[in-house]
Design a protein around this motif. Structure first.
Motif, PDB file in Angstrom:
ATOM      1  N   ASN A   6       0.830  -1.214   0.000  1.00 21.00           N
ATOM      2  CA  ASN A   6       0.000   0.000   0.000  1.00 21.00           C
ATOM      3  C   ASN A   6       0.860   1.258   0.000  1.00 21.00           C
ATOM      4  O   ASN A   6       0.651   2.177  -0.798  1.00 21.00           O
ATOM      5  N   GLN A   7       1.859   1.313   0.878  1.00 23.77           N
ATOM      6  CA  GLN A   7       2.721   2.486   0.969  1.00 23.77           C
ATOM      7  C   GLN A   7       3.576   2.649  -0.293  1.00 23.77           C
ATOM      8  O   GLN A   7       3.770   3.765  -0.777  1.00 23.77           O
ATOM      9  N   ALA A   8       4.092   1.536  -0.820  1.00 25.14           N
ATOM     10  CA  ALA A   8       4.952   1.605  -2.003  1.00 25.14           C
ATOM     11  C   ALA A   8       4.195   2.100  -3.230  1.00 25.14           C
ATOM     12  O   ALA A   8       4.795   2.658  -4.153  1.00 25.14           O
ATOM     13  N   ASN A   9       2.891   1.932  -3.225  1.00 24.69           N
ATOM     14  CA  ASN A   9       2.084   2.356  -4.369  1.00 24.69           C
ATOM     15  C   ASN A   9       1.353   3.673  -4.120  1.00 24.69           C
ATOM     16  O   ASN A   9       0.411   4.008  -4.827  1.00 24.69           O
ATOM     17  N   GLY A  10       1.794   4.428  -3.106  1.00 25.59           N
ATOM     18  CA  GLY A  10       1.264   5.778  -2.922  1.00 25.59           C
ATOM     19  C   GLY A  10       0.191   5.926  -1.870  1.00 25.59           C
ATOM     20  O   GLY A  10      -0.425   6.979  -1.777  1.00 25.59           O
ATOM     21  N   SER A  11      -0.068   4.901  -1.058  1.00 27.73           N
ATOM     22  CA  SER A  11      -1.103   4.960  -0.020  1.00 27.73           C
ATOM     23  C   SER A  11      -2.422   5.471  -0.588  1.00 27.73           C
ATOM     24  O   SER A  11      -3.038   6.398  -0.068  1.00 27.73           O
ATOM     25  N   LEU A  12      -2.843   4.865  -1.699  1.00 30.55           N
ATOM     26  CA  LEU A  12      -4.036   5.318  -2.412  1.00 30.55           C
ATOM     27  C   LEU A  12      -5.310   4.984  -1.635  1.00 30.55           C
ATOM     28  O   LEU A  12      -5.411   3.942  -0.988  1.00 30.55           O
ATOM     29  N   ILE A  13      -6.272   5.886  -1.713  1.00 27.12           N
ATOM     30  CA  ILE A  13      -7.578   5.695  -1.078  1.00 27.12           C
ATOM     31  C   ILE A  13      -8.607   5.503  -2.180  1.00 27.12           C
ATOM     32  O   ILE A  13      -8.652   6.284  -3.140  1.00 27.12           O
ATOM     33  N   ARG A  14      -9.424   4.484  -2.037  1.00 23.87           N
ATOM     34  CA  ARG A  14     -10.448   4.183  -3.041  1.00 23.87           C
ATOM     35  C   ARG A  14     -11.834   4.341  -2.430  1.00 23.87           C
ATOM     36  O   ARG A  14     -12.016   4.125  -1.232  1.00 23.87           O
ATOM     37  N   ASN A  15     -12.794   4.696  -3.264  1.00 23.19           N
ATOM     38  CA  ASN A  15     -14.168   4.794  -2.773  1.00 23.19           C
ATOM     39  C   ASN A  15     -14.815   3.415  -2.796  1.00 23.19           C
ATOM     40  O   ASN A  15     -14.160   2.417  -3.122  1.00 23.19           O
ATOM     41  N   ALA A  16     -16.097   3.341  -2.458  1.00 21.50           N
ATOM     42  CA  ALA A  16     -16.795   2.052  -2.386  1.00 21.50           C
ATOM     43  C   ALA A  16     -16.801   1.332  -3.733  1.00 21.50           C
ATOM     44  O   ALA A  16     -16.842   0.107  -3.787  1.00 21.50           O
ATOM     45  N   GLY A  17     -16.720   2.101  -4.825  1.00 16.00           N
ATOM     46  CA  GLY A  17     -16.710   1.504  -6.161  1.00 16.00           C
ATOM     47  C   GLY A  17     -15.337   1.072  -6.619  1.00 16.00           C
ATOM     48  O   GLY A  17     -15.172   0.555  -7.724  1.00 16.00           O
ATOM     49  N   GLY A  18     -14.309   1.294  -5.786  1.00 20.08           N
ATOM     50  CA  GLY A  18     -12.957   0.887  -6.136  1.00 20.08           C
ATOM     51  C   GLY A  18     -12.173   1.920  -6.933  1.00 20.08           C
ATOM     52  O   GLY A  18     -11.036   1.673  -7.329  1.00 20.08           O
ATOM     53  N   THR A  19     -12.763   3.094  -7.167  1.00 24.32           N
ATOM     54  CA  THR A  19     -12.082   4.149  -7.911  1.00 24.32           C
ATOM     55  C   THR A  19     -11.136   4.909  -6.982  1.00 24.32           C
ATOM     56  O   THR A  19     -11.511   5.263  -5.868  1.00 24.32           O
ATOM     57  N   VAL A  20      -9.914   5.163  -7.455  1.00 19.94           N
ATOM     58  CA  VAL A  20      -8.951   5.918  -6.658  1.00 19.94           C
ATOM     59  C   VAL A  20      -9.430   7.365  -6.570  1.00 19.94           C
ATOM     60  O   VAL A  20      -9.693   8.017  -7.577  1.00 19.94           O
ATOM     61  N   ILE A  21      -9.531   7.872  -5.335  1.00 17.75           N
ATOM     62  CA  ILE A  21      -9.999   9.249  -5.139  1.00 17.75           C
ATOM     63  C   ILE A  21      -8.933  10.138  -4.507  1.00 17.75           C
ATOM     64  O   ILE A  21      -9.155  11.318  -4.298  1.00 17.75           O
TER      65      ILE A  21
END
Length: 200
Positions: free
Chosen positions: A39-54
């Motif tokens: 997760n950290q190596a890939n930018g600690s991305l946050i996704r919404n319920a639909g799986g889209t990176v927000i």
């Protein structure tokens, strides 16, 4: 003959060191990062319920609507300005960085006073992090105090009970790093995402 041998040895040593430090070591670190800290190596991305990176948990976003917990001010507007159309020169310091205004600078005093007045008109008790920008202008967190100062406004606008918002803040409060460094804070993007999900 000895000179030729020395040059050959130097070239071989350079190639071996280059392979070790420029190929094998970076590849090993990349592999370790992807396996152990994906997760950290890939930018600690946050996704919404639909799986889209927000967004990323490491980079703040501007939230100014009364329906959301507002972020702290940013000298670069969280680097969301168009570099080709930057009429207000918010990116003049680059995509990250402070304004470098001294405390006595009239521009800083004017901006802070304006922010204090805006917060008071919205019924929010000003806190330091809701008035002053961070050093990077990309800080994704606000203090617990700053989050709680916005509860009454969000409760009124969204018609949610204040204690439900307080619970969300408590659930999304991150403690001190290693238990001793820094202060507890709330990631604004994560909190607002949870707010939308709880108020859907």
């Amino acid at each position: 003959m000895s000179l030729t041998r020395d040059i050959s040895r130097a070239i071989r040593s350079t190639l071996v060191l280059w392979i070790l430090t420029a190929v094998l070591y970076p590849f090993a670190m990349l592999s370790f990062g992807q396996i152990a800290f994906s997760n950290q190596a890939n930018g600690s991305l946050i996704r919404n319920a639909g799986g889209t990176v927000i967004g990323s948990a490491l980079i703040g976003q501007p939230f100014e609507s009364d329906r959301y917990f507002n972020s702290r001010p940013s000298t670069t507007s969280y680097s969301t300005a168009d570099p080709n159309n930057d009429a207000n020169s918010i990116l003049k310091t680059g995509v990250s960085g402070a304004s470098n205004y001294a405390p006595s600078n009239p521009e800083l005093q004017k901006r802070v006073q304006s922010e204090v007045e805006r917060l008071k008109q919205a019924g929010i008790q000003p806190t330091a992090d809701l008035v002053y920008t961070s050093g990077s202008s990309l800080d994704p967190h606000i203090s617990v105090e700053a989050a709680r100062a916005q509860v009454a406004r969000i409760s009124r606008v969204r018609n949610i009970e204040a204690n439900k918002l307080e619970l969300l803040i408590t659930q999304h409060t991150e403690g001190r790093f290693l238990g001793i460094f820094g202060e507890p804070g709330v990631n604004v993007l994560r909190l607002n995402l949870a707010l939308d999900q709880s108020n859907a």
